[in-house]
Design a protein around this motif. Structure first.
Motif, PDB file in Angstrom:
ATOM      1  N   PHE A 187       0.833  -1.211   0.000  1.00 34.07           N
ATOM      2  CA  PHE A 187       0.000   0.000   0.000  1.00 34.07           C
ATOM      3  C   PHE A 187       0.861   1.251   0.000  1.00 34.07           C
ATOM      4  CE2 PHE A 187      -1.824   3.596   2.199  1.00 34.07           C
ATOM      5  CZ  PHE A 187      -2.937   3.835   1.393  1.00 34.07           C
ATOM      6  N   ASN A 188       1.845   1.294   0.886  1.00 35.07           N
ATOM      7  CA  ASN A 188       2.660   2.501   0.975  1.00 35.07           C
ATOM      8  C   ASN A 188       3.535   2.699  -0.260  1.00 35.07           C
ATOM      9  OD1 ASN A 188       1.879   3.769   3.413  1.00 35.07           O
ATOM     10  ND2 ASN A 188       2.925   2.183   4.577  1.00 35.07           N
ATOM     11  N   ARG A 189       3.941   1.600  -0.885  1.00 34.33           N
ATOM     12  CA  ARG A 189       4.659   1.776  -2.147  1.00 34.33           C
ATOM     13  C   ARG A 189       3.709   2.335  -3.206  1.00 34.33           C
ATOM     14  NH1 ARG A 189       7.673  -3.083  -5.337  1.00 34.33           N
ATOM     15  NH2 ARG A 189       5.507  -3.636  -5.833  1.00 34.33           N
ATOM     16  N   GLY A 190       2.481   1.816  -3.225  1.00 39.41           N
ATOM     17  CA  GLY A 190       1.492   2.336  -4.158  1.00 39.41           C
ATOM     18  C   GLY A 190       1.207   3.804  -3.928  1.00 39.41           C
ATOM     19  N   TYR A 191       1.115   4.184  -2.654  1.00 40.93           N
ATOM     20  CA  TYR A 191       0.854   5.590  -2.326  1.00 40.93           C
ATOM     21  C   TYR A 191       2.035   6.462  -2.749  1.00 40.93           C
ATOM     22  CZ  TYR A 191      -0.805   9.618   0.355  1.00 40.93           C
ATOM     23  OH  TYR A 191      -1.243  10.865   0.728  1.00 40.93           O
ATOM     24  N   SER A 192       3.252   5.940  -2.573  1.00 45.68           N
ATOM     25  CA  SER A 192       4.441   6.679  -3.010  1.00 45.68           C
ATOM     26  C   SER A 192       4.414   6.884  -4.524  1.00 45.68           C
ATOM     27  CB  SER A 192       5.715   5.919  -2.611  1.00 45.68           C
ATOM     28  OG  SER A 192       5.807   5.755  -1.212  1.00 45.68           O
ATOM     29  N   TYR A 193       4.058   5.819  -5.251  1.00 47.85           N
ATOM     30  CA  TYR A 193       3.941   5.949  -6.706  1.00 47.85           C
ATOM     31  C   TYR A 193       2.873   6.975  -7.078  1.00 47.85           C
ATOM     32  CZ  TYR A 193       6.901   1.890  -7.855  1.00 47.85           C
ATOM     33  OH  TYR A 193       7.959   1.021  -8.025  1.00 47.85           O
ATOM     34  N   GLU A 194       1.763   6.940  -6.359  1.00 49.63           N
ATOM     35  CA  GLU A 194       0.681   7.886  -6.645  1.00 49.63           C
ATOM     36  C   GLU A 194       1.159   9.325  -6.450  1.00 49.63           C
ATOM     37  OE1 GLU A 194      -3.841   9.072  -5.119  1.00 49.63           O
ATOM     38  OE2 GLU A 194      -2.849   7.278  -4.313  1.00 49.63           O
ATOM     39  N   LEU A 195       1.864   9.568  -5.349  1.00 51.15           N
ATOM     40  CA  LEU A 195       2.356  10.919  -5.082  1.00 51.15           C
ATOM     41  C   LEU A 195       3.400  11.349  -6.115  1.00 51.15           C
ATOM     42  CD1 LEU A 195       2.642  10.771  -1.191  1.00 51.15           C
ATOM     43  CD2 LEU A 195       0.919  11.991  -2.536  1.00 51.15           C
ATOM     44  N   LYS A 196       4.119  10.380  -6.667  1.00 50.90           N
ATOM     45  CA  LYS A 196       5.100  10.683  -7.713  1.00 50.90           C
ATOM     46  C   LYS A 196       4.436  10.933  -9.068  1.00 50.90           C
ATOM     47  CE  LYS A 196       8.906   8.870  -8.713  1.00 50.90           C
ATOM     48  NZ  LYS A 196       9.937   7.909  -9.161  1.00 50.90           N
ATOM     49  N   GLY A 197       3.164  10.493  -9.176  1.00 51.19           N
ATOM     50  CA  GLY A 197       2.463  10.634 -10.447  1.00 51.19           C
ATOM     51  C   GLY A 197       2.542   9.411 -11.326  1.00 51.19           C
ATOM     52  N   ASP A 198       3.085   8.304 -10.801  1.00 54.48           N
ATOM     53  CA  ASP A 198       3.158   7.059 -11.563  1.00 54.48           C
ATOM     54  C   ASP A 198       1.910   6.234 -11.264  1.00 54.48           C
ATOM     55  OD1 ASP A 198       3.785   4.661 -12.788  1.00 54.48           O
ATOM     56  OD2 ASP A 198       5.903   4.740 -12.221  1.00 54.48           O
ATOM     57  N   LYS A 199       0.824   6.591 -11.944  1.00 53.94           N
ATOM     58  CA  LYS A 199      -0.483   5.985 -11.645  1.00 53.94           C
ATOM     59  C   LYS A 199      -0.561   4.500 -11.988  1.00 53.94           C
ATOM     60  CE  LYS A 199      -2.812  10.438 -12.108  1.00 53.94           C
ATOM     61  NZ  LYS A 199      -3.810  11.229 -12.845  1.00 53.94           N
ATOM     62  N   PRO A 200       0.004   4.030 -13.084  1.00 54.16           N
ATOM     63  CA  PRO A 200      -0.076   2.594 -13.389  1.00 54.16           C
ATOM     64  C   PRO A 200       0.544   1.717 -12.301  1.00 54.16           C
ATOM     65  CG  PRO A 200       0.549   3.815 -15.346  1.00 54.16           C
ATOM     66  CD  PRO A 200       0.615   4.782 -14.200  1.00 54.16           C
ATOM     67  N   LYS A 201       1.725   2.113 -11.813  1.00 59.26           N
ATOM     68  CA  LYS A 201       2.364   1.322 -10.754  1.00 59.26           C
ATOM     69  C   LYS A 201       1.596   1.447  -9.440  1.00 59.26           C
ATOM     70  CE  LYS A 201       7.058   1.243 -12.594  1.00 59.26           C
ATOM     71  NZ  LYS A 201       8.479   1.627 -12.394  1.00 59.26           N
ATOM     72  N   ALA A 202       1.040   2.630  -9.167  1.00 58.41           N
ATOM     73  CA  ALA A 202       0.225   2.801  -7.961  1.00 58.41           C
ATOM     74  C   ALA A 202      -0.976   1.865  -8.015  1.00 58.41           C
ATOM     75  CB  ALA A 202      -0.233   4.249  -7.839  1.00 58.41           C
ATOM     76  N   ARG A 203      -1.613   1.802  -9.196  1.00 59.50           N
ATOM     77  CA  ARG A 203      -2.793   0.944  -9.354  1.00 59.50           C
ATOM     78  C   ARG A 203      -2.435  -0.525  -9.101  1.00 59.50           C
ATOM     79  NH1 ARG A 203      -7.672   1.528 -11.466  1.00 59.50           N
ATOM     80  NH2 ARG A 203      -7.166   3.648 -12.184  1.00 59.50           N
ATOM     81  N   LEU A 204      -1.312  -0.965  -9.651  1.00 59.53           N
ATOM     82  CA  LEU A 204      -0.901  -2.357  -9.469  1.00 59.53           C
ATOM     83  C   LEU A 204      -0.726  -2.694  -7.986  1.00 59.53           C
ATOM     84  CD1 LEU A 204       1.703  -2.839 -12.344  1.00 59.53           C
ATOM     85  CD2 LEU A 204      -0.522  -3.976 -12.120  1.00 59.53           C
ATOM     86  N   ASP A 205      -0.115  -1.771  -7.244  1.00 57.19           N
ATOM     87  CA  ASP A 205       0.114  -2.049  -5.816  1.00 57.19           C
ATOM     88  C   ASP A 205      -1.192  -2.018  -5.029  1.00 57.19           C
ATOM     89  OD1 ASP A 205       2.769  -2.683  -5.757  1.00 57.19           O
ATOM     90  OD2 ASP A 205       3.470  -0.661  -5.343  1.00 57.19           O
ATOM     91  N   TYR A 206      -2.084  -1.090  -5.317  1.00 61.03           N
ATOM     92  CA  TYR A 206      -3.378  -1.064  -4.619  1.00 61.03           C
ATOM     93  C   TYR A 206      -4.162  -2.346  -4.906  1.00 61.03           C
ATOM     94  CZ  TYR A 206      -2.632   3.936  -3.645  1.00 61.03           C
ATOM     95  OH  TYR A 206      -2.139   5.138  -3.202  1.00 61.03           O
TER      96      TYR A 206
END
Length: 337
Positions: free
Chosen positions: A292-311
């Motif tokens: 989750f926290n890696r996904g949130y980090s990706y989201e804050l960075k603007g890397d939505k595809p990787k954030a989605r995969l982690d969520y």
């Protein structure tokens, strides 16, 4: 509250639980084999010297060869029934075999022979504590302190018994007495740290810091200190403690995860956070919080595809996880879905 070292070890021994960590140093089998060979040779040359059997019994105790230790101790006690050193070792073997009553019998024999034997009373206090016999535990502690009022371990045992009976203030005072008589008493320092974690975090920090000084390899003390720093907005100091843990145990999942959390939440260093969370999930593929926290980090960075995969990974591990579901909803809204 947690109880440490000789109390927890004693409980594990009585329950016949053995958990050996992976060896990180050189193989010492050759050294120990040589030590045993020397003892065997000495006994062969002089099989009437009971001190040699006693030394070999201690060797066997240290190497968890309890039946061999018992055999040597029986030889000693058959020859010297009043040998208090052998009786004390016998009590240790019985404890390790999960036989507390037999251990108490051996300790009582010591005190019958030597009423001023402090160590026997101290060992009885530990046993009574584990057996929840608080009355006899208190009596044994009192006897130890009559013989030597500066015995830190006795105050520590007294503190644990008081805490188990919900007498928190008296327990803290007993732990403080233990530290007063032994400033490096790791167990008492840790208990005092736990006692003040919520009410007086600065004081708890001091106790955990002193516990680390007493035992520089204590991952537990480092973790507790790191968490206190983290929760009291001292991120740099928290990261120092986690880094210290990782020098000792490079695969310590909690230190890795918390390092990622501090970098994400306090330092706003999303790349470092991602690196730490990635290490955490490489060690534990079911670590939902790290995903989750890696996904949130990706989201804050603007890397939505990787954030989605982690969520999505989180939701596979924890169905209906509220935070992960909200994260996906945010991504959907930002994508115009």
């Amino acid at each position: 509250m947690k109880y440490l070292l000789f109390i927890s070890i004693l409980i594990l021994q009585i329950q016949l639980i053995s958990c050996k960590p992976k060896s990180k140093g050189p193989d010492k089998n050759l050294d120990t084999d040589q030590e045993l060979a020397i003892l065997n040779a000495a006994i062969s040359e002089n099989d009437k010297d009971m001190s040699l059997y006693l030394k070999r019994a201690e060797y066997f105790i240290n190497h968890q060869k309890l039946n061999d230790a018992l055999a040597d101790l029986n030889i000693v006690l058959n020859s010297e029934p009043k040998n208090t050193h052998a009786l004390l070792s016998l009590s240790k073997v019985h404890v390790m075999m999960g036989k507390p009553q037999q251990a108490l019998e051996a300790l009582n024999s010591i005190n019958s022979l030597d009423p001023a034997n402090k160590e026997a009373y101290l060992e009885k206090a530990k046993l009574y504590l584990v057996m929840k016999d608080y009355e006899n535990c208190a009596l044994s502690v009192e006897k130890v302190l009559e013989l030597d009022p500066k015995t830190a371990d006795a105050y520590y045992i007294k503190g644990v018994a008081l805490d188990e009976n919900n007498e928190k203030l008296k327990a803290v005072e007993a732990f403080r007495m233990a530290v007063q008589h032994d400033p490096k008493h790791y167990d008492a320092l840790m208990q005092l740290g736990y006692s003040f974690t919520s009410s007086k975090p600065a004081m708890a920090m001091d106790y955990f810091s002193n516990a680390i000084k007493a035992d520089s390899s204590s991952l537990e003390a480092m973790y507790n200190l790191g968490m206190l720093y983290q929760e009291n907005e001292k991120p740099v100091l928290a990261l120092e403690q986690y880094a210290r843990m990782l020098k000792i145990d490079p695969e310590n999942k909690l230190a890795i995860y918390n390092s990622g959390y501090v970098n994400l939440v306090y330092q706003k260093d999303f790349d470092k956070g991602i690196d730490f969370f990635s290490k955490a999930v490489s060690l534990d593929s079911t670590f939902a919080d790290a995903y989750f926290n890696r996904g949130y980090s990706y989201e804050l960075k603007g890397d939505k595809p990787k954030a989605r995969l982690d969520y999505e990974r989180v939701l596979k591990l924890r169905v209906n996880d509220e935070k992960a579901a909200k994260g996906l909803n945010r991504l959907d809204k930002s994508s115009g879905k």
